[in-house]
Design a protein around this motif. Structure first.
Motif, PDB file in Angstrom:
ATOM      1  N   GLY A   1       2.299  15.221   1.634  1.00 61.32           N
ATOM      2  CA  GLY A   1       1.725  16.428   1.038  1.00 61.32           C
ATOM      3  C   GLY A   1       2.391  17.675   1.583  1.00 61.32           C
ATOM      4  N   HIS A   2       2.651  18.636   0.709  1.00 60.26           N
ATOM      5  CA  HIS A   2       3.154  19.989   1.008  1.00 60.26           C
ATOM      6  C   HIS A   2       4.676  20.055   1.151  1.00 60.26           C
ATOM      7  CE1 HIS A   2      -0.949  21.342   1.113  1.00 60.26           C
ATOM      8  NE2 HIS A   2      -1.231  20.331   1.896  1.00 60.26           N
TER       9      HIS A   2
ATOM     10  N   CYS B   1       0.846  -1.204   0.000  1.00 62.26           N
ATOM     11  CA  CYS B   1       0.000   0.000   0.000  1.00 62.26           C
ATOM     12  C   CYS B   1       0.874   1.245   0.000  1.00 62.26           C
ATOM     13  CB  CYS B   1      -0.831   0.064   1.279  1.00 62.26           C
ATOM     14  SG  CYS B   1      -2.008  -1.245   1.422  1.00 62.26           S
ATOM     15  N   LEU B   2       0.263   2.369  -0.337  1.00 63.57           N
ATOM     16  CA  LEU B   2       0.914   3.647  -0.072  1.00 63.57           C
ATOM     17  C   LEU B   2       0.619   4.065   1.366  1.00 63.57           C
ATOM     18  CD1 LEU B   2       0.114   5.804  -3.258  1.00 63.57           C
ATOM     19  CD2 LEU B   2       2.077   4.328  -2.837  1.00 63.57           C
ATOM     20  N   MET B   3       1.365   5.063   1.846  1.00 61.78           N
ATOM     21  CA  MET B   3       1.044   5.731   3.104  1.00 61.78           C
ATOM     22  C   MET B   3       1.050   7.221   2.780  1.00 61.78           C
ATOM     23  SD  MET B   3       1.827   7.663   5.920  1.00 61.78           S
ATOM     24  CE  MET B   3       3.474   8.149   5.443  1.00 61.78           C
ATOM     25  N   GLN B   4      -0.057   7.907   3.022  1.00 59.76           N
ATOM     26  CA  GLN B   4      -0.100   9.348   2.726  1.00 59.76           C
ATOM     27  C   GLN B   4      -0.394  10.135   3.993  1.00 59.76           C
ATOM     28  OE1 GLN B   4      -3.318  10.453   0.081  1.00 59.76           O
ATOM     29  NE2 GLN B   4      -4.817   9.169   1.135  1.00 59.76           N
ATOM     30  N   THR B   5       0.236  11.303   4.079  1.00 59.88           N
ATOM     31  CA  THR B   5      -0.027  12.201   5.204  1.00 59.88           C
ATOM     32  C   THR B   5       0.444  13.609   4.827  1.00 59.88           C
ATOM     33  OG1 THR B   5       0.213  12.461   7.606  1.00 59.88           O
ATOM     34  CG2 THR B   5       2.172  11.724   6.412  1.00 59.88           C
TER      35      THR B   5
ATOM     36  N   ALA C   1      10.885   8.186  -0.411  1.00 57.76           N
ATOM     37  CA  ALA C   1       9.533   8.740  -0.243  1.00 57.76           C
ATOM     38  C   ALA C   1       9.295   9.857  -1.261  1.00 57.76           C
ATOM     39  CB  ALA C   1       9.378   9.288   1.172  1.00 57.76           C
ATOM     40  N   SER C   2       8.017  10.142  -1.514  1.00 56.48           N
ATOM     41  CA  SER C   2       7.639  11.208  -2.452  1.00 56.48           C
ATOM     42  C   SER C   2       7.089  12.409  -1.700  1.00 56.48           C
ATOM     43  CB  SER C   2       6.520  10.731  -3.381  1.00 56.48           C
ATOM     44  OG  SER C   2       6.846   9.519  -3.994  1.00 56.48           O
ATOM     45  N   VAL C   3       7.179  13.567  -2.326  1.00 54.59           N
ATOM     46  CA  VAL C   3       6.473  14.739  -1.804  1.00 54.59           C
ATOM     47  C   VAL C   3       5.517  15.250  -2.881  1.00 54.59           C
ATOM     48  CG1 VAL C   3       8.398  15.359  -0.300  1.00 54.59           C
ATOM     49  CG2 VAL C   3       8.181  16.457  -2.523  1.00 54.59           C
ATOM     50  N   VAL C   4       4.477  15.931  -2.430  1.00 53.16           N
ATOM     51  CA  VAL C   4       3.475  16.432  -3.377  1.00 53.16           C
ATOM     52  C   VAL C   4       3.315  17.937  -3.195  1.00 53.16           C
ATOM     53  CG1 VAL C   4       1.122  16.241  -4.212  1.00 53.16           C
ATOM     54  CG2 VAL C   4       2.274  14.210  -3.343  1.00 53.16           C
ATOM     55  N   HIS C   5       3.512  18.629  -4.303  1.00 51.27           N
ATOM     56  CA  HIS C   5       3.382  20.094  -4.332  1.00 51.27           C
ATOM     57  C   HIS C   5       1.915  20.462  -4.575  1.00 51.27           C
ATOM     58  CE1 HIS C   5       4.118  24.219  -5.106  1.00 51.27           C
ATOM     59  NE2 HIS C   5       4.467  24.166  -6.374  1.00 51.27           N
ATOM     60  N   CYS C   6       1.390  21.334  -3.710  1.00 49.65           N
ATOM     61  CA  CYS C   6      -0.028  21.719  -3.784  1.00 49.65           C
ATOM     62  C   CYS C   6      -0.108  23.243  -3.905  1.00 49.65           C
ATOM     63  CB  CYS C   6      -0.756  21.251  -2.527  1.00 49.65           C
ATOM     64  SG  CYS C   6      -0.573  19.490  -2.163  1.00 49.65           S
TER      65      CYS C   6
END
Ligand code: GUN
Ligand code: ZN
Length: 430
Positions: free
Chosen positions: A269-270, A226-230, A287-292
């Motif tokens: 996220g962020h 699974c992924l883990m998102q936070t 790990a990945s990061v997500v730009h919002c």
């Protein structure tokens, strides 16, 4: 024999990552391009003349000079916040307490959750977004609602039950044990079923006790696919709060790391206000990061440092962060990413913006072997862009020196009117 459809138009495809290599070497636009869809997959991408000759039996759909692109991938959203998008005047913690938590409470009603999930996916599809990675609410039925709505539309969606066992109102808290039990049951019900995949979803350290983070870390080691998102380091006040809550932690990332939540398949996220140690650790961990970007300006969070994160080869996704973000459109989101790059003195090319919204986001979610690129064997999630969708864009487009300049004008000025058509899993959704 599966149905074959041949889409004709200009095609945009990636052969590499334009954030790490010169963009000209990683992407091409073919003005006389074609994409052959067979069943739910892309069978071939090439020149219109060649593919027409090789597949005379295929039904032809001619998009003229429109741009055939991978469907957009929105790597961090909260579908339950659809109805409170663009709520005025608060910063993160007040915004959560004033607008978000009361609305998320309403989704404990499964019928309302189904209504919002369908409304949300229709809005995003109209904007050319074919995959989202969403937080649900603490209610397991809100996870069922988004996966069921996605299955009804044939969409690939990642989602997870948001876990919170502190600093949230009555009715919107679970416990360490129930978060573990409910998330596990949802993984077993949904993960890798059809086009659904599951993300273990602690909201963020302020709303999860160490016991809850530990329980979810244990669950992730039992279900490692699974992924883990936070959320991570979005606002300065939030970071100060995390420091108070977990005084022994080296930094915000450490509050996740100590529970086994920082590794490959983690999606943060962020990630705006990072320390050098956090950046080093993210880079080592995979790990990945997500730009919002529309969220970061709307809630007043700060300016994401794309150039620095990209230089460290940390995978970056792009996202609306609905409803902290102020738009469902990935075009508008790319525009905001460009504007933040300008404020930092690092303008992003249209090729890089498009990559972030498609292949880059897919990579950040570990879906890069399935979606995000027009190539043989990929799932046929495709958006068709009109590069002259309004009078203002049309007059700019007519004055552009090439397709990249036209595309940039659509990125900066376009909205759902620029989306001519959308194909999901090989089916035209219009
Ligand atoms: N941090 C924790 N929860 C949220 C949320 O719902 N939206 C945003 N933007 N940040 C968060
Ligand atoms: Zn978020």
């Amino acid at each position: 024999m599966k149905t074959q459809t041949l889409l004709l138009g200009q095609t945009l495809r990636f052969t590499g990552n334009p954030l790490s290599d010169p963009w000209e070497d990683t992407v091409r636009i073919d003005s006389d391009g074609a994409v052959l869809i067979e069943g739910a997959h892309i069978k071939a991408v090439g020149r219109a003349g060649d593919l027409r000759k090789a597949h005379p039996q295929a039904t032809v759909k001619d998009y003229g000079d429109r741009l055939i692109c991978p469907g957009f991938v929105d790597a961090h959203v909260h579908y339950p916040q659809t109805a409170i998008i663009a709520s005025w005047g608060k910063r993160l913690i007040d915004w959560l307490n004033t607008y978000t938590f009361p609305e998320e409470m309403r989704l404990s009603d499964p019928e309302y959750a189904r209504d919002i999930a369908g409304r949300y996916l229709d809005l995003t599809l109209a904007n050319g977004t074919t995959t989202v990675c969403s937080f649900a609410t603490i209610a397991p039925t809100s996870v069922d609602a988004i996966f069921e709505a996605a299955a009804a539309r044939g969409q690939r969606v990642v989602a997870g039950k948001t876990c919170m066992d502190r600093n949230a109102p009555d009715g919107l808290r679970d416990t360490a044990q129930s978060a573990y039990d409910d998330s596990k049951a949802l993984i077993d019900r949904w993960h890798d079923k059809g086009r659904a995949s599951y993300a273990i979803t602690p909201r963020f350290t302020p709303t999860s006790t160490p016991e809850q983070l530990a329980a979810l870390g244990a669950l992730w080691s039992e279900r490692p696919g699974c992924l883990m998102q936070t959320h991570l380091s979005e606002q300065v006040d939030e970071i100060a709060w995390v420091k108070d809550l977990v005084p022994h932690a080296r930094d915000y990332l450490d509050t996740y790391e100590e529970h086994g939540l920082v590794r490959d398949r983690a999606v943060f996220g962020h990630a705006i206000h990072l320390t050098p140690r956090e950046i080093d650790r993210l880079a080592d961990s995979g790990a990945s990061v997500v730009h919002c970007p529309t969220s970061n300006t709307f809630i007043g969070s700060g300016l994401f440092d794309m150039a620095q994160i990209a230089a460290r080869r940390i995978p970056i996704g792009l996202a609306t962060d609905t409803g902290g973000g102020s738009s469902f459109s990935m075009l508008r989101t790319m525009a905001a990413a460009y504007e933040i790059g300008q404020l930092r003195g690092t303008p992003t090319h249209a090729a890089q913006l498009m990559w972030l919204a498609t292949a880059g986001s897919a990579r950040s979610l570990h879906l890069h072997d399935k979606i995000g690129t027009l190539a043989e064997g990929y799932e046929a999630d495709i958006s068709i862009l009109d590069l002259a969708s309004t009078p203002a864009i049309k007059q700019r487009s007519e004055n552009a020196k090439n397709t990249w300049a036209q595309l940039f004008a659509t990125i900066m000025m376009g909205d759902d009117r620029a989306i001519s058509d959308v194909w999901v899993n090989g089916v035209r959704r219009g």
